[in-house]
Design a protein around this motif. Structure first.
Motif, PDB file in Angstrom:
ATOM      1  N   LEU A 245       0.817  -1.219   0.000  1.00 33.81           N
ATOM      2  CA  LEU A 245       0.000   0.000   0.000  1.00 33.81           C
ATOM      3  C   LEU A 245       0.850   1.269   0.000  1.00 33.81           C
ATOM      4  O   LEU A 245       0.423   2.304  -0.528  1.00 33.81           O
ATOM      5  CB  LEU A 245      -0.942  -0.005   1.205  1.00 33.81           C
ATOM      6  N   ASP A 246       2.029   1.221   0.591  1.00 33.22           N
ATOM      7  CA  ASP A 246       2.924   2.380   0.563  1.00 33.22           C
ATOM      8  C   ASP A 246       3.853   2.347  -0.648  1.00 33.22           C
ATOM      9  O   ASP A 246       4.222   3.387  -1.194  1.00 33.22           O
ATOM     10  CB  ASP A 246       3.765   2.440   1.847  1.00 33.22           C
ATOM     11  N   GLU A 247       4.219   1.145  -1.083  1.00 34.47           N
ATOM     12  CA  GLU A 247       5.168   1.021  -2.189  1.00 34.47           C
ATOM     13  C   GLU A 247       4.617   1.586  -3.496  1.00 34.47           C
ATOM     14  O   GLU A 247       5.386   2.085  -4.328  1.00 34.47           O
ATOM     15  CB  GLU A 247       5.541  -0.450  -2.396  1.00 34.47           C
ATOM     16  N   VAL A 248       3.299   1.507  -3.697  1.00 34.02           N
ATOM     17  CA  VAL A 248       2.728   1.938  -4.984  1.00 34.02           C
ATOM     18  C   VAL A 248       2.817   3.448  -5.183  1.00 34.02           C
ATOM     19  O   VAL A 248       2.499   3.942  -6.268  1.00 34.02           O
ATOM     20  CB  VAL A 248       1.259   1.475  -5.122  1.00 34.02           C
ATOM     21  N   PHE A 249       3.244   4.200  -4.162  1.00 33.28           N
ATOM     22  CA  PHE A 249       3.437   5.631  -4.329  1.00 33.28           C
ATOM     23  C   PHE A 249       4.811   5.956  -4.925  1.00 33.28           C
ATOM     24  O   PHE A 249       5.089   7.114  -5.238  1.00 33.28           O
ATOM     25  CB  PHE A 249       3.280   6.363  -2.989  1.00 33.28           C
ATOM     26  N   GLU A 250       5.663   4.929  -5.057  1.00 30.95           N
ATOM     27  CA  GLU A 250       6.955   5.140  -5.709  1.00 30.95           C
ATOM     28  C   GLU A 250       6.759   5.139  -7.221  1.00 30.95           C
ATOM     29  O   GLU A 250       5.923   4.410  -7.751  1.00 30.95           O
ATOM     30  CB  GLU A 250       7.933   4.036  -5.312  1.00 30.95           C
ATOM     31  N   ARG A 251       7.550   5.948  -7.916  1.00 29.45           N
ATOM     32  CA  ARG A 251       7.415   6.026  -9.370  1.00 29.45           C
ATOM     33  C   ARG A 251       7.705   4.671 -10.010  1.00 29.45           C
ATOM     34  O   ARG A 251       8.612   3.944  -9.581  1.00 29.45           O
ATOM     35  CB  ARG A 251       8.322   7.111  -9.936  1.00 29.45           C
ATOM     36  N   PHE A 252       6.906   4.325 -11.009  1.00 32.16           N
ATOM     37  CA  PHE A 252       6.984   3.074 -11.765  1.00 32.16           C
ATOM     38  C   PHE A 252       6.627   1.842 -10.933  1.00 32.16           C
ATOM     39  O   PHE A 252       6.764   0.717 -11.415  1.00 32.16           O
ATOM     40  CB  PHE A 252       8.378   2.865 -12.393  1.00 32.16           C
ATOM     41  N   GLY A 267       2.540   3.574 -13.790  1.00 29.84           N
ATOM     42  CA  GLY A 267       2.956   3.580 -12.394  1.00 29.84           C
ATOM     43  C   GLY A 267       3.445   4.939 -11.934  1.00 29.84           C
ATOM     44  O   GLY A 267       4.318   5.028 -11.060  1.00 29.84           O
ATOM     45  N   LEU A 268       2.895   6.007 -12.505  1.00 32.47           N
ATOM     46  CA  LEU A 268       3.314   7.367 -12.137  1.00 32.47           C
ATOM     47  C   LEU A 268       2.196   8.185 -11.505  1.00 32.47           C
ATOM     48  O   LEU A 268       2.466   9.205 -10.864  1.00 32.47           O
ATOM     49  CB  LEU A 268       3.832   8.110 -13.373  1.00 32.47           C
ATOM     50  N   SER A 269       0.943   7.784 -11.682  1.00 30.32           N
ATOM     51  CA  SER A 269      -0.171   8.648 -11.263  1.00 30.32           C
ATOM     52  C   SER A 269      -0.204   8.850  -9.749  1.00 30.32           C
ATOM     53  O   SER A 269      -0.428   9.972  -9.279  1.00 30.32           O
ATOM     54  CB  SER A 269      -1.506   8.057 -11.741  1.00 30.32           C
ATOM     55  N   LEU A 270       0.019   7.802  -8.959  1.00 31.06           N
ATOM     56  CA  LEU A 270      -0.019   7.959  -7.507  1.00 31.06           C
ATOM     57  C   LEU A 270       1.177   8.753  -7.008  1.00 31.06           C
ATOM     58  O   LEU A 270       1.052   9.570  -6.084  1.00 31.06           O
ATOM     59  CB  LEU A 270      -0.070   6.596  -6.823  1.00 31.06           C
ATOM     60  N   ALA A 271       2.351   8.535  -7.604  1.00 31.85           N
ATOM     61  CA  ALA A 271       3.527   9.308  -7.211  1.00 31.85           C
ATOM     62  C   ALA A 271       3.308  10.793  -7.491  1.00 31.85           C
ATOM     63  O   ALA A 271       3.641  11.661  -6.670  1.00 31.85           O
ATOM     64  CB  ALA A 271       4.761   8.801  -7.960  1.00 31.85           C
ATOM     65  N   THR A 272       2.744  11.110  -8.652  1.00 32.48           N
ATOM     66  CA  THR A 272       2.480  12.503  -8.994  1.00 32.48           C
ATOM     67  C   THR A 272       1.401  13.093  -8.093  1.00 32.48           C
ATOM     68  O   THR A 272       1.508  14.249  -7.644  1.00 32.48           O
ATOM     69  CB  THR A 272       2.051  12.612 -10.468  1.00 32.48           C
ATOM     70  N   SER A 273       0.359  12.322  -7.799  1.00 31.03           N
ATOM     71  CA  SER A 273      -0.712  12.805  -6.925  1.00 31.03           C
ATOM     72  C   SER A 273      -0.173  13.143  -5.547  1.00 31.03           C
ATOM     73  O   SER A 273      -0.511  14.178  -4.965  1.00 31.03           O
ATOM     74  CB  SER A 273      -1.823  11.757  -6.816  1.00 31.03           C
ATOM     75  N   ARG A 274       0.674  12.272  -4.998  1.00 32.77           N
ATOM     76  CA  ARG A 274       1.250  12.556  -3.675  1.00 32.77           C
ATOM     77  C   ARG A 274       2.129  13.795  -3.720  1.00 32.77           C
ATOM     78  O   ARG A 274       2.106  14.625  -2.793  1.00 32.77           O
ATOM     79  CB  ARG A 274       2.045  11.355  -3.174  1.00 32.77           C
ATOM     80  N   ALA A 275       2.913  13.952  -4.796  1.00 31.30           N
ATOM     81  CA  ALA A 275       3.779  15.125  -4.909  1.00 31.30           C
ATOM     82  C   ALA A 275       2.955  16.408  -4.977  1.00 31.30           C
ATOM     83  O   ALA A 275       3.303  17.418  -4.352  1.00 31.30           O
ATOM     84  CB  ALA A 275       4.669  14.998  -6.148  1.00 31.30           C
ATOM     85  N   VAL A 276       1.851  16.390  -5.730  1.00 29.13           N
ATOM     86  CA  VAL A 276       0.975  17.570  -5.820  1.00 29.13           C
ATOM     87  C   VAL A 276       0.380  17.896  -4.453  1.00 29.13           C
ATOM     88  O   VAL A 276       0.361  19.060  -4.022  1.00 29.13           O
ATOM     89  CB  VAL A 276      -0.147  17.332  -6.852  1.00 29.13           C
TER      90      VAL A 276
END
Length: 305
Positions: A245-252, A267-276
């Motif tokens: 559940l935490d790993e999927v926030f990493e890019r790719f 595999g970028l949408s969650l990383a970008t969402s967290r960054a925003v």
């Protein structure tokens, strides 16, 4: 190690006429696991005999020093790794953009003669154009994420109605046959970058739809609490293993279930969402939904903190 007679042991050259003459010392190793990071040395101007209670207390203090030093070292390495990664992504992105621009220019010229090309050539040209566009999208997404992580992106804050944005994001149409419904107040004003927040909404709703079973349900709820807008996106899909559940926030990084099913994605949408959301002093978390699926929870300050 205890030294109850510094002068007698020859450990330190001192002036016996000085105002302060050290008589005893204790040396405690500062460790991290099996590694010795340094030593903690304490001296006294009085003769001190070995004391078991004091030894235990000093060993505990040295252990705290060791943990602190190890954390600082790990933080420094993590910062260096992140900086190197951002530089690498930026370099690769810019280097790839140049040949992509040439490819796009050539395909545009060929498209102008589309009617004169044989059928096979037109199909090949369409494949080149389609994959060039996909590669350009990946590069732009990577560069955007790198800019968000490094803080180089400037937020354009305005006051807008988040409830309207949520209803728009859930209106569809969607490619999969999934029931999407929203539960929002009539209006909910927030001070944020509207374009960026709408990107987050599209990403979360899009993920929920993509990973839902045909005929499944996606529910999007918007409320307020303690000066924050609280958004939940719940699906009844394939879910994510708890340890990922935490790993999927990493890019790719995508969940093992998604990879096993062969569902396409970057595999970028969650990383970008967290960054925003980080740039807005907000948060996003994932947890399992009872009965299967995943719930994404977003907290966004109504006004800048």
């Amino acid at each position: 190690m205890w030294a109850d007679d510094i002068d007698g042991a020859g450990l330190l050259v001192q002036d016996p006429t000085a105002d302060l003459v050290l008589r005893s010392a204790v040396v405690v190793p500062v460790r991290s696991g099996e590694d010795r990071l340094g030593t903690l040395v304490l001296c006294s101007n009085a003769a001190e005999q070995p004391n078991d209670m004091l030894s235990v207390m000093l060993s505990g203090i040295a252990a705290q020093f060791g943990q602190h030093l190890q954390r600082r070292r790990a933080e420094g390495l993590a910062l260096l790794l992140a900086r190197s990664r951002h530089e690498y992504v930026r370099l690769v992105g810019h280097e790839l953009r140049t040949p992509l621009t040439s490819i796009a220019a050539c395909t545009d010229l060929l498209c102008a003669f589309g009617d004169e090309l044989p059928g096979d050539a037109r199909e090949l040209l369409e494949a080149v154009t389609r994959n060039s566009d996909r590669l350009r999208h990946i590069i732009n997404a990577l560069l955007d994420l790198a800019a968000l992580d490094s803080g180089h992106v400037v937020l354009h804050r305005t006051t807008f109605d988040l409830a309207v944005a949520v209803r728009h994001a859930t209106a569809g149409p969607f490619e999969r046959q999934v029931h999407v419904r929203s539960d929002t107040p009539d209006a909910l004003l927030v001070d944020a970058d509207e374009t960026r927040i709408r990107e987050v909404l599209r990403a979360l709703v899009g993920n929920a739809v993509t990973y839902s079973h045909p005929g499944g349900d996606v529910t999007v709820t918007l409320t307020t609490t303690a000066g924050h807008a609280c958004l939940t996106v719940t699906d009844t899909g394939i879910g994510i293993p708890p340890d990922e559940l935490d790993e999927v926030f990493e890019r790719f990084q995508r969940s093992s279930r998604v990879r096993d099913l062969g569902i396409p994605g970057l595999g970028l949408s969650l990383a970008t969402s967290r960054a925003v959301l980080d740039r807005h002093q907000g948060t996003i978390t994932l947890h399992e939904t009872r009965g299967g699926g995943v719930t994404a929870e977003v907290r966004l300050p109504l006004h800048p903190l």
